[in-house]
Design an enzyme around this catalytic site. Sequence first.
Site, PDB file in Angstrom:
ATOM      1  N   ASP A  66       0.842  -1.190   0.000  1.00  0.00           N
ATOM      2  CA  ASP A  66       0.000   0.000   0.000  1.00  0.00           C
ATOM      3  C   ASP A  66       0.881   1.245   0.000  1.00  0.00           C
ATOM      4  OD1 ASP A  66       0.822  -0.195   2.670  1.00  0.00           O
ATOM      5  OD2 ASP A  66      -1.086   0.499   3.473  1.00  0.00           O
ATOM      6  N   TYR A  68       2.921   4.768   0.756  1.00  0.00           N
ATOM      7  CA  TYR A  68       3.566   5.346   1.931  1.00  0.00           C
ATOM      8  C   TYR A  68       2.558   6.233   2.661  1.00  0.00           C
ATOM      9  CZ  TYR A  68       7.959   3.941  -0.325  1.00  0.00           C
ATOM     10  OH  TYR A  68       8.975   3.228  -0.910  1.00  0.00           O
ATOM     11  N   PHE A  79       6.897   1.975  -4.247  1.00  0.00           N
ATOM     12  CA  PHE A  79       8.291   2.174  -3.838  1.00  0.00           C
ATOM     13  C   PHE A  79       8.839   3.570  -4.157  1.00  0.00           C
ATOM     14  CE2 PHE A  79       8.092  -2.512  -4.301  1.00  0.00           C
ATOM     15  CZ  PHE A  79       8.446  -2.870  -3.004  1.00  0.00           C
ATOM     16  N   HIS A 188      11.361  -9.592   0.304  1.00  0.00           N
ATOM     17  CA  HIS A 188      11.038  -8.167   0.225  1.00  0.00           C
ATOM     18  C   HIS A 188      12.308  -7.349   0.457  1.00  0.00           C
ATOM     19  CE1 HIS A 188       9.082  -4.315   1.044  1.00  0.00           C
ATOM     20  NE2 HIS A 188       8.011  -4.826   0.467  1.00  0.00           N
TER      21      HIS A 188
END
Length: 222
Positions: A66, A68, A79, A188
């Site tokens: 989701d 920031y 990202f 991740h």
Amino acid sequence: MDVKIEKTWKDALGGEFEKPYFASLVRFLHQEKAAGKVIYPPGGAIFRAFDLTPLPDVKVVILGQDPYHGPGQAMGLCFSVPEGVPAPPSLVNIFKEIENDLGVHMSGSPNLEKWARQGVLLLNTVLTVQAGAPTSHSSIGWQEFTDAVIRTVSERRSGVVFLLWGKYAQTKAELIDRSRHTVLMAAHPSPLARGAFFGCRHFSKTNEILRGEGLAPIDWQL
């Protein structure tokens, strides 16, 4: 429902915007804003990933979770944060892997629009968040929409490279036709994964696959 999104996506996803879950999602967002809650990213940036990467141009899909949830960070691309905003820890690790994988120097610019304009769909599976409250919009219907996006790419494109980082992103692998596309998985890039992301070499591997498809590689350097 009249949703402002790039035309090729609107044509492909038009049915989703008419479904009850999407109307409920829009109603929820309006109610939250009316209650004075701050929602990221700004309304005009919610579909930014689609606007920068039309469906016929998609060559690579990177899945985030989701947006920031801090001020000035979310910009509609997973990202990515705008120029002038410090790169979050996961993005710092992505840049380290690119440098090690490709032997290039990354300037530290945290804005990934250059990737998006080359055909990298930077897709969060949830497209909004309440300020300061991570995953707060994870159950309002966005995942039904973005699952439809992933299925649409799988069905309407061929030779796409899907980069699934972390266990959550990897749950979406079942939506992808692997006889038509390549799925690359890794840990991740978050520091919480304790460096397990490093060495995946997904950036050089992606370009090798694209060349094999007769497509231009991605210039990952920023």
